[in-house]
Enzyme design. Structure first.
Site, PDB file in Angstrom:
ATOM      1  N   ALA A  28     -17.557 -93.893   1.975  1.00 36.04           N
ATOM      2  CA  ALA A  28     -18.580 -94.316   1.011  1.00 36.04           C
ATOM      3  C   ALA A  28     -18.593 -93.441  -0.233  1.00 36.04           C
ATOM      4  CB  ALA A  28     -19.955 -94.313   1.679  1.00 36.04           C
TER       5      ALA A  28
ATOM      6  N   LYS B  11     -22.493 -75.410 -11.004  1.00 36.31           N
ATOM      7  CA  LYS B  11     -21.987 -76.318 -12.033  1.00 36.31           C
ATOM      8  C   LYS B  11     -22.904 -77.516 -12.268  1.00 36.31           C
ATOM      9  CE  LYS B  11     -17.075 -75.162 -11.717  1.00 36.31           C
ATOM     10  NZ  LYS B  11     -15.695 -75.689 -11.584  1.00 36.31           N
TER      11      LYS B  11
ATOM     12  N   ALA C   1     -13.929 -86.190  -2.644  1.00 37.99           N
ATOM     13  CA  ALA C   1     -14.809 -86.986  -3.505  1.00 37.99           C
ATOM     14  C   ALA C   1     -16.012 -86.163  -3.950  1.00 37.99           C
ATOM     15  CB  ALA C   1     -15.259 -88.252  -2.773  1.00 37.99           C
TER      16      ALA C   1
ATOM     17  N   THR D 258     -15.457 -89.187   4.174  1.00 39.86           N
ATOM     18  CA  THR D 258     -16.519 -90.191   4.148  1.00 39.86           C
ATOM     19  C   THR D 258     -16.143 -91.247   3.122  1.00 39.86           C
ATOM     20  OG1 THR D 258     -18.152 -88.484   4.667  1.00 39.86           O
ATOM     21  CG2 THR D 258     -18.988 -90.581   3.836  1.00 39.86           C
TER      22      THR D 258
ATOM     23  N   ASN E 185     -11.064 -89.826   1.059  1.00 40.07           N
ATOM     24  CA  ASN E 185     -12.093 -88.869   1.473  1.00 40.07           C
ATOM     25  C   ASN E 185     -12.464 -89.105   2.927  1.00 40.07           C
ATOM     26  OD1 ASN E 185     -13.948 -86.714   0.619  1.00 40.07           O
ATOM     27  ND2 ASN E 185     -15.551 -88.190   1.099  1.00 40.07           N
TER      28      ASN E 185
END
Length: 275
Positions: free
Chosen positions: A157, A67, A130, A155, A153
């Site tokens: 960040a 994608k 995310a 992570t 999420n």
């Protein structure tokens, strides 16, 4: 007279329901088309796309893992594809330019609001993950004007990056980011945009996010209840849905982009549920 050619491209691709879905759409609408599945080499997606259109192909759906490459390959992008950073629909415009679109977010919102009757305006929404799947649906979700959207999420960040990226679209929506373990109160709608269910895994969420009226939606789909939806049921959720309807709805929007006619999705969802 030969039928117009369409296909879905991915790797692997043999499991794809897209040929079945689009053949049902064609029967329903009377559109003359042929829709197949193409497994592209991991190192030559661009060559596969070029060859398809050079032999007269009219449109491609794109699935994992291509994608982002489809988005990069396109000479132009629709506004929703531009923001999503990924494309699941390709076609050549009147000038022959490769054009990218993304119908995933439209498909998710339509499945929730039309097929399941879920009101998103004013809702408190928790989105898990995310990655590309979540990035592709955030703008249409925000356009429904929920009260808040929390991106959780593993992570932190990455969730914060997405929240910053979509801040201009948030307007009056309270858009925030957090880790999986932080939310500790019920949400109106929880959307699982991680692929954890496919591996039988679960994000480490607090059961407190599930309220008696919480709507739980797993963007993955399976023959049985997904791992995430089963967890939600075990916490007392009464309204759980998987991503099969989203799959059909994003396909219906691609069909409309290509053919100018929107097929009815409900009977196709019903057929797939009973296949």
């Amino acid at each position: 007279m030969t039928n117009d050619l369409y296909a879905v491209v991915g790797h692997p691709i043999s499991h794809s329901k897209s040929p079945r879905i689009h053949s049902l759409f064609a029967q329903q609408t009377g559109e003359a088309l042929e829709y197949t599945a193409i497994q592209a080499p991991l190192d030559d997606f661009a060559g596969t796309v070029t060859e398809f259109f050079d032999r007269g192909g009219k449109g491609l759906n794109v699935t994992v893992p291509f994608k982002e490459q489809a988005w990069q390959l396109a000479a132009q992008r629709t506004a929703r594809a531009e923001k999503a950073g990924a494309a699941n629909t390709l076609y050549r415009d009147d000038q022959g330019r490769l054009t990218a679109d993304n119908t995933d977010g439209c498909g998710l919102v339509r499945d929730l609001t039309v097929n399941h009757g879920v009101g998103l305006a004013g809702a408190r929404i928790l989105v898990l993950g995310a990655g590309g799947a979540v990035r592709g649906v955030l703008e249409p979700l925000l356009a429904e004007r929920p009260a808040s959207v929390t991106i959780a999420n593993r992570t932190l960040a990455k969730a914060e990056t997405l929240a910053q990226l979509f801040a201009p679209e948030a307007a009056s929506v309270a858009l925030s980011a957090c880790g999986f373990t932080e939310p500790d109160q019920p949400f109106d709608v929880i959307i699982n945009g991680t692929s954890a269910s496919l591996q039988g895994d679960l994000p480490p969420l607090s059961p407190a996010v599930i309220g008696i009226d919480t709507v739980v939606y797993d963007m993955m789909y399976a023959l049985q209840t997904t791992t995430f939806n089963q967890w939600a049921l075990d916490q007392g959720a009464r309204h759980v849905h998987d991503g099969l309807g989203m799959l059909v709805e994003q396909a219906a929007e691609s069909f409309r982009v290509w053919r100018g006619v929107r097929p009815r999705s409900e009977p196709v969802i019903e057929v797939l549920r009973n296949d």
